[in-house]
Motif scaffolding. Structure first.
Motif, PDB file in Angstrom:
ATOM      1  N   SER A  15     -29.685  52.715 -51.454  1.00 22.72           N
ATOM      2  CA  SER A  15     -30.143  53.797 -52.406  1.00 22.72           C
ATOM      3  C   SER A  15     -29.008  54.911 -51.773  1.00 22.72           C
ATOM      4  CB  SER A  15     -31.719  54.319 -52.195  1.00 22.72           C
ATOM      5  OG  SER A  15     -31.797  54.290 -51.024  1.00 22.72           O
ATOM      6  N   VAL A  16     -29.080  56.013 -52.855  1.00 22.12           N
ATOM      7  CA  VAL A  16     -28.344  57.021 -52.800  1.00 22.12           C
ATOM      8  C   VAL A  16     -29.583  57.913 -52.382  1.00 22.12           C
ATOM      9  CG1 VAL A  16     -27.325  59.126 -53.870  1.00 22.12           C
ATOM     10  CG2 VAL A  16     -26.719  56.594 -54.701  1.00 22.12           C
ATOM     11  N   PRO A  17     -29.306  58.644 -51.147  1.00 19.89           N
ATOM     12  CA  PRO A  17     -30.367  59.469 -50.432  1.00 19.89           C
ATOM     13  C   PRO A  17     -30.706  60.628 -51.417  1.00 19.89           C
ATOM     14  CG  PRO A  17     -28.628  59.092 -48.969  1.00 19.89           C
ATOM     15  CD  PRO A  17     -27.790  58.689 -50.228  1.00 19.89           C
ATOM     16  N   ASP A  18     -32.050  60.821 -51.323  1.00 16.45           N
ATOM     17  CA  ASP A  18     -32.861  61.978 -52.023  1.00 16.45           C
ATOM     18  C   ASP A  18     -32.357  61.962 -53.570  1.00 16.45           C
ATOM     19  OD1 ASP A  18     -34.013  62.935 -49.835  1.00 16.45           O
ATOM     20  OD2 ASP A  18     -32.189  64.258 -49.413  1.00 16.45           O
ATOM     21  N   SER A  19     -32.344  60.569 -54.075  1.00 17.26           N
ATOM     22  CA  SER A  19     -31.921  60.599 -55.472  1.00 17.26           C
ATOM     23  C   SER A  19     -32.793  59.409 -56.038  1.00 17.26           C
ATOM     24  CB  SER A  19     -30.420  60.307 -55.690  1.00 17.26           C
ATOM     25  OG  SER A  19     -30.024  59.785 -56.793  1.00 17.26           O
ATOM     26  N   PRO A  20     -32.825  59.461 -57.387  1.00 17.03           N
ATOM     27  CA  PRO A  20     -33.688  58.338 -58.015  1.00 17.03           C
ATOM     28  C   PRO A  20     -32.772  56.887 -58.048  1.00 17.03           C
ATOM     29  CG  PRO A  20     -33.192  59.723 -59.719  1.00 17.03           C
ATOM     30  CD  PRO A  20     -32.581  60.402 -58.373  1.00 17.03           C
ATOM     31  N   ILE A  21     -31.520  57.255 -57.831  1.00 20.46           N
ATOM     32  CA  ILE A  21     -30.436  55.838 -57.885  1.00 20.46           C
ATOM     33  C   ILE A  21     -30.487  54.920 -56.681  1.00 20.46           C
ATOM     34  CG2 ILE A  21     -27.913  55.461 -58.023  1.00 20.46           C
ATOM     35  CD1 ILE A  21     -27.566  58.087 -59.538  1.00 20.46           C
ATOM     36  N   GLY A  22     -30.910  53.737 -56.959  1.00 22.85           N
ATOM     37  CA  GLY A  22     -30.976  52.845 -55.974  1.00 22.85           C
ATOM     38  C   GLY A  22     -30.921  51.444 -56.427  1.00 22.85           C
ATOM     39  N   TYR A  23     -30.572  50.446 -55.539  1.00 18.53           N
ATOM     40  CA  TYR A  23     -30.501  49.096 -55.612  1.00 18.53           C
ATOM     41  C   TYR A  23     -31.350  48.241 -55.166  1.00 18.53           C
ATOM     42  CZ  TYR A  23     -26.322  50.913 -57.994  1.00 18.53           C
ATOM     43  OH  TYR A  23     -25.418  51.654 -58.710  1.00 18.53           O
ATOM     44  N   VAL A  24     -32.140  47.047 -55.451  1.00 12.43           N
ATOM     45  CA  VAL A  24     -32.802  46.174 -54.643  1.00 12.43           C
ATOM     46  C   VAL A  24     -32.010  44.976 -54.733  1.00 12.43           C
ATOM     47  CG1 VAL A  24     -34.929  45.237 -54.595  1.00 12.43           C
ATOM     48  CG2 VAL A  24     -34.872  47.549 -55.360  1.00 12.43           C
ATOM     49  N   VAL A  25     -31.591  44.115 -53.671  1.00 12.57           N
ATOM     50  CA  VAL A  25     -31.056  42.903 -53.558  1.00 12.57           C
ATOM     51  C   VAL A  25     -32.242  42.067 -52.931  1.00 12.57           C
ATOM     52  CG1 VAL A  25     -29.352  41.512 -52.354  1.00 12.57           C
ATOM     53  CG2 VAL A  25     -28.877  43.985 -53.618  1.00 12.57           C
ATOM     54  N   ASP A  26     -32.405  40.843 -53.472  1.00 19.56           N
ATOM     55  CA  ASP A  26     -33.308  39.784 -53.248  1.00 19.56           C
ATOM     56  C   ASP A  26     -32.701  38.947 -52.182  1.00 19.56           C
ATOM     57  OD1 ASP A  26     -35.211  38.089 -52.917  1.00 19.56           O
ATOM     58  OD2 ASP A  26     -35.040  36.897 -54.655  1.00 19.56           O
ATOM     59  N   VAL A  27     -33.070  39.178 -50.960  1.00 20.28           N
ATOM     60  CA  VAL A  27     -32.144  38.192 -49.757  1.00 20.28           C
ATOM     61  C   VAL A  27     -33.343  37.209 -49.568  1.00 20.28           C
ATOM     62  CG1 VAL A  27     -31.605  38.205 -47.389  1.00 20.28           C
ATOM     63  CG2 VAL A  27     -31.203  40.360 -48.797  1.00 20.28           C
ATOM     64  N   VAL A  28     -32.761  35.920 -49.642  1.00 20.61           N
ATOM     65  CA  VAL A  28     -33.616  34.746 -49.555  1.00 20.61           C
ATOM     66  C   VAL A  28     -33.102  33.876 -48.370  1.00 20.61           C
ATOM     67  CG1 VAL A  28     -34.669  32.561 -50.427  1.00 20.61           C
ATOM     68  CG2 VAL A  28     -33.986  34.604 -51.925  1.00 20.61           C
ATOM     69  N   VAL A  29     -33.959  33.651 -47.339  1.00 17.15           N
ATOM     70  CA  VAL A  29     -33.731  32.782 -46.325  1.00 17.15           C
ATOM     71  C   VAL A  29     -34.576  31.468 -46.454  1.00 17.15           C
ATOM     72  CG1 VAL A  29     -34.041  32.455 -43.833  1.00 17.15           C
ATOM     73  CG2 VAL A  29     -33.598  34.787 -44.780  1.00 17.15           C
ATOM     74  N   ALA A  30     -33.664  30.415 -46.785  1.00 17.48           N
ATOM     75  CA  ALA A  30     -34.007  29.031 -47.045  1.00 17.48           C
ATOM     76  C   ALA A  30     -34.785  28.504 -45.733  1.00 17.48           C
ATOM     77  CB  ALA A  30     -33.344  28.105 -47.606  1.00 17.48           C
ATOM     78  N   PHE A  31     -35.415  27.451 -46.014  1.00 16.60           N
ATOM     79  CA  PHE A  31     -36.322  26.622 -44.912  1.00 16.60           C
ATOM     80  C   PHE A  31     -35.121  26.053 -43.985  1.00 16.60           C
ATOM     81  CE2 PHE A  31     -39.721  27.203 -48.033  1.00 16.60           C
ATOM     82  CZ  PHE A  31     -40.341  28.042 -47.387  1.00 16.60           C
ATOM     83  N   ASP A  32     -33.854  25.806 -44.244  1.00 21.43           N
ATOM     84  CA  ASP A  32     -32.930  25.325 -43.545  1.00 21.43           C
ATOM     85  C   ASP A  32     -31.993  26.418 -42.828  1.00 21.43           C
ATOM     86  OD1 ASP A  32     -31.590  26.138 -45.843  1.00 21.43           O
ATOM     87  OD2 ASP A  32     -30.570  24.062 -46.200  1.00 21.43           O
ATOM     88  N   GLY A  33     -32.384  27.714 -43.108  1.00 23.78           N
ATOM     89  CA  GLY A  33     -31.506  28.712 -42.485  1.00 23.78           C
ATOM     90  C   GLY A  33     -30.529  29.405 -43.300  1.00 23.78           C
ATOM     91  N   LYS A  34     -30.104  28.632 -44.427  1.00 21.65           N
ATOM     92  CA  LYS A  34     -29.107  29.280 -45.398  1.00 21.65           C
ATOM     93  C   LYS A  34     -29.759  30.483 -46.164  1.00 21.65           C
ATOM     94  CE  LYS A  34     -26.886  24.843 -45.911  1.00 21.65           C
ATOM     95  NZ  LYS A  34     -26.368  23.775 -47.010  1.00 21.65           N
ATOM     96  N   VAL A  35     -28.836  31.388 -46.203  1.00 22.83           N
ATOM     97  CA  VAL A  35     -29.208  32.674 -47.007  1.00 22.83           C
ATOM     98  C   VAL A  35     -28.391  32.800 -48.256  1.00 22.83           C
ATOM     99  CG1 VAL A  35     -29.319  35.272 -46.846  1.00 22.83           C
ATOM    100  CG2 VAL A  35     -29.827  33.929 -44.790  1.00 22.83           C
TER     101      VAL A  35
END
Length: 278
Positions: free
Chosen positions: A254-274
């Motif tokens: 996110s941009v500090p003190d700002s409504p601008i931001g991004y959310v990234v889905d980080v998925v750790v699979a059960f075999d350890g791959k991301v």
């Protein structure tokens, strides 16, 4: 003798010359007729006398609050979080060299009065101060970072299909500086400092380590425009859910003190791959 062939040929030549002239004019307008802002003062001579007159402490004429202190080639602000900025004066223009150059038209300048228009076109009037107590507002030459946060640790225990998973997140503050441009009470652009973070995510199945890695904001560059990413910090990473894909975490950039931001889905699979997706 003027023949139909000669008339056609003359018309073709005239048309060709006219088109060529139009192309030259278009090129001149696109390339030479309009100068980019960065080139306006490229070969201009700086007004040293005007810069000398600007030396000292200046207060806002309306409320007499300190606005800036000018020393040499640098402007200092009373806000302890704002970076000092170098400046130049060319004719009737004040140029500030911050994270990006900013230009302000000078309306009036004398030994004790400085009037200019800010980025909104508002007239700002400053008066030179002779009060020694105004100097106390400019005690620090090194601005403070706004988000000097502490180390954050979180752990989450999950039971999935009869197996126990233990997830760890550690948000590590760094000294990597991020500069964000804002505007002060005079409507002048100032650069504030923030510190970025490095976040470690680790996932264990029992005693077996499935995944462990540090994340930096550069790891998410494919999802965010480069110019925007420069003003962002990697602020946090929070557990979201589990499903057939694996264990999901939301990474917040996110941009500090700002409504601008991004959310990234980080998925750790059960075999350890991301995998990651916006």
């Amino acid at each position: 003798m003027i023949t139909l062939k000669n008339i056609i040929e003359s018309t073709r030549v005239a048309a060709f010359r006219w088109c060529s002239l139009c192309m030259v004019l278009l090129i001149f307008v696109a390339c030479g007729g309009r100068k980019e802002p960065a080139d306006i003062f490229k070969n201009a001579e700086e007004d040293r006398q005007a810069k000398q007159m600007l030396q000292g402490i200046w207060v806002n004429d309306e409320d007499e609050t300190p606005a800036m202190r000018v020393q040499g080639d640098t402007i200092f602000y009373p806000d302890s979080t704002s970076l000092p900025v170098t400046f130049q004066i060319f004719g009737d223009t004040l140029v500030l060299h911050g994270a990006s150059d900013a230009r302000y038209p000078i309306v009036r300048q004398s030994a004790h009065i400085f009037e200019f228009r800010n980025q909104n076109g508002d007239l700002i009037k400053l008066i030179k101060s002779d009060e020694k107590e105004d100097l106390a507002d400019f005690t620090s030459d090194e601005p403070q970072a706004i988000n000097q946060s502490q180390l954050i640790k979180r752990d989450t225990v999950l039971h999935i299909n009869g197996k126990r998973y233990h997830c760890y997140v550690q948000v590590n503050p760094t000294t990597f500086k991020v500069y964000k441009t804002t505007y002060n009470s005079e409507g002048v652009s100032v650069d504030n400092i923030y510190y970025d973070n490095i976040i470690n995510l680790a996932v264990f199945q029992g005693e077996k380590r499935l995944f462990s890695s540090d994340f930096r904001k550069a790891d998410f560059s494919r999802f965010i425009d480069e110019k925007q990413l420069k003003q962002c910090i990697l602020s946090d990473m929070l557990f979201k859910k589990t499903d057939d894909e694996g264990i999901h975490y939301d990474a917040f950039i996110s941009v500090p003190d700002s409504p601008i931001g991004y959310v990234v889905d980080v998925v750790v699979a059960f075999d350890g791959k991301v995998t990651m997706r916006l």
